[in-house]
Design an enzyme around this catalytic site. Structure first.
Site, PDB file in Angstrom:
ATOM      1  N   HIS A   1      -8.159  -4.888  -0.232  1.00  0.00           N
ATOM      2  CA  HIS A   1      -6.702  -4.261  -0.161  1.00  0.00           C
ATOM      3  C   HIS A   1      -6.001  -4.834   0.962  1.00  0.00           C
ATOM      4  CE1 HIS A   1      -4.105  -1.038  -0.859  1.00  0.00           C
ATOM      5  NE2 HIS A   1      -4.150  -0.693   0.581  1.00  0.00           N
TER       6      HIS A   1
ATOM      7  N   ASP B   1      -8.760  -6.569  -4.442  1.00  0.00           N
ATOM      8  CA  ASP B   1      -8.547  -5.247  -3.875  1.00  0.00           C
ATOM      9  C   ASP B   1      -9.348  -4.024  -4.653  1.00  0.00           C
ATOM     10  OD1 ASP B   1      -7.303  -2.868  -3.302  1.00  0.00           O
ATOM     11  OD2 ASP B   1      -4.999  -3.829  -3.265  1.00  0.00           O
TER      12      ASP B   1
ATOM     13  N   SER C   1       0.903  -1.225  -0.106  1.00  0.00           N
ATOM     14  CA  SER C   1       0.076  -0.121  -0.090  1.00  0.00           C
ATOM     15  C   SER C   1       0.884   1.546   0.081  1.00  0.00           C
ATOM     16  CB  SER C   1      -1.035   0.089   1.130  1.00  0.00           C
ATOM     17  OG  SER C   1      -2.117   0.909   0.990  1.00  0.00           O
TER      18      SER C   1
END
Lengths: 389, 389
Positions: free
Chosen positions: A362, A333, A136
């Site tokens: 995610h 995601d 991320s």
């Protein structure tokens, strides 16, 4: 396997925005020892709300025989600028005023973090990094390391991330900021320490929590199950205008009147939102959302004199990244969808793309720790056999 | 092609929650004329924030030669309970107190809407409905019509909807309510008309706006484009603690300090959020999110004496729906993903499932109006040749 936490104070540091921070602290943690060549270095980049306590959020990857194995690597994770967990942030004292920066902490970028953390490596006499890994926001940082310091990094492992912050994620960041601004306790960021805008921060976190998963994962976990009274969640006997109080240091979560069914999915958000609002800081939260918005690996890297389109610019920059990265996607995601990692894999030379088939969304880069560990271990053993002898 | 707006006052109406509304108004609009058999009836069910002004939100489907053609059908669309656009809602006067209901308006369900709107059909002498069509919340209503009144409805066309509100959507609803509760102007719903919680409602709407589309659609439309000064969006020369004011009747949207880049995606949210907060009502918004949470076509329909699992119950109820529905999915819908319409199509006898390949997300059922119109026209002409002679 405890690491060692360090605070490193840099005399001064100029940010991309032009502001110079005086004596900023960098908080970092390290595990393992440098080898003789000082090149068995693994840099872990933490995500948005993470900290240097890697075991807390990436436990399944940490330890003997795992991906992050201090027997084989000197592992380091440094806290980013603007995060509330030790490095210079809105919570730090501005030496020019003697007060906390609060909302006046200058904007920072992912590149600022990389350049600041590089000073820690310099201090440790490290001139070669074997691998940088992050998911991320941490994946954005992993991409920026070799771009900011060409030749320094041998391999990167970006997970659930993107070459540039998408419009959708920019929109999510804006919505979350507006939620915090709605809380009158926010006071433009000038809230006293003892009266932070917890309700707004909790509500913003709730939005985050929903985006971090997927429709399927919520369905499997909660479905239409109704809440049963549990120690951490107050039961609704109040009218909507009476705020009830969660156990987490009194972060106020408004509970709807009893005539509405109370679903488990709601209680989950209440509990997680309230806990987060106690542990995090609203100015830091806002700061970090802005930081991610600046992420674009092509920014300023193509000569303005050359009139090239976005796609060409992106390809040109991706080509300069270290070859043979391991790129990991989570199939469900919605925040950084698999096609964004496909762009990375198509552009970086000889990339290996692993798509983890998971409904975790995610957060799959954290939740699917064991499957990710297996992929990373396999990759590292092949790329760095010398560290495993 | 203007319709005619009507207000119909029911003497009294008992809701599922047990409360009886006295003299509730039903606002509806109709187009076209009833045929001799009084069976060329098309019921359109509006979505969450829609109204009876179907042209405004489903324009491409309305008119001569289109799906909703008043030359062939008597078309009716009634406003749901709790919506701010004419039917009884938190904005109505509670005759027992002489004041607006506000947050004390009793909870309603999709089934309440169907039973209330059926009274309008009764009043018009309609005993047979050719087709009920609706998307999102309107699709929930379309599913409930034949379940509440078996034998009444010949065909249904549910779009971008589900058999039961998912945990993910329950979570979105909760997050949006918490955002509104964060606005101190909300005052537990007892806000004066002239000082509604616009900032909270705008922020909740922003979250909705992001969920209604997809990562791809935001990327295509906005990408990382920066804002250029435009008439509807204030330019940021203020500090974060100075609220700036959008043109839309002064709904306050906080604009970040000028040192942050201002992306087009942000301005879009500001403008749309502020406009919505002026046109809608916070208590109505909260009411409707709760209404959708109650949606579950199996609720109370299986004998409690029979111990059956959820899947079996759902199959049993779906089997009782009118055969040969047209079910429409949007491929990129993250809110009511295509697999939820697949469940409908697998369960309702002889269902036809059309998946519109589009990056428009959940809003695709509105945005892809022309493609949906083509699918619906084709379906209606085949199912009801008698109306087209």
């Amino acid at each position: 396997m405890p690491g060692t936490k360090w605070s490193f104070i840099v005399p001064q540091f100029q940010l991309e925005c032009g502001v110079t921070l005086l004596s900023p602290t960098v908080c970092y943690q390290s595990w393992g020892t440098l080898n003789h060549a000082r090149n068995n270095v693994m840099v872990i980049c933490h995500p948005f709300t993470g900290s240097v306590d890697v075991e807390k959020w990436w436990g399944p990857l940490m330890g003997a025989g795992k991906a992050f194995d201090p027997m084989h690597y000197f592992i380091i994770c440094a806290n980013v600028l603007g995060s509330p967990f030790g490095t210079a942030s809105p919570l730090s004292i501005d030496s020019s005023t003697g007060r906390r920066y609060g909302p006046d902490f200058p904007p920072t970028t992912i590149r600022d973090d990389v350049r600041l953390h590089k000073l820690v490596l310099d201090h440790l006499g490290i001139t070669s990094v074997a691998v940088v890994v992050g998911g991320s926001m941490g994946g954005m940082t992993a991409l920026e390391w070799p771009l900011c310091f060409p030749g320094l990094v041998q391999r990167i492992i970006p997970l659930a991330t993107c070459a540039k912050q998408s419009a959708w994620c920019i929109a999510w960041g804006e919505a979350k900021r507006q939620i915090i601004y709605t809380d009158s306790a926010f006071r433009g960021g000038h809230y006293p320490r003892e009266r932070p805008p917890k309700q707004g921060l909790a509500a913003a976190r709730m939005v985050g929590l929903v985006t971090y998963r997927s429709c399927d994962s919520y369905e499997q976990r909660f479905g239409r199950k109704l809440d049963d009274p549990s120690p951490h969640v107050p039961h609704p006997h109040q009218k909507a205008d009476d705020s009830t109080v969660c156990s987490t240091e009194k972060t106020q979560i408004t509970v709807d009147p009893a005539e509405h069914p109370r679903f488990s999915a709601q209680s989950y958000l209440h509990y997680k939102g309230a806990t987060f609002a106690t542990d995090f800081d609203a100015n830091c939260y806002i700061h970090l959302t802005h930081k991610m918005d600046t992420h674009d690996i092509t920014r300023g890297r193509m000569s303005a004199a050359v009139d090239i389109d976005e796609h060409t610019a992106l390809s040109a920059v991706l080509r300069t990244l270290p070859p043979h990265p391991l790129i990991i996607s989570i199939s469900s995601d919605v925040l950084c969808p698999p096609h964004e990692q496909k762009i990375l894999a198509d552009g970086i030379p000889e990339a290996e793309l692993v798509v983890i088939d998971s409904m975790a969304g995610h957060d799959g880069f954290l939740v699917e720790g064991e499957r990710i560990d297996a992929a990373v271990v396999k990759y590292l053993r092949r790329e760095f056999p010398e560290f495993y002898r």
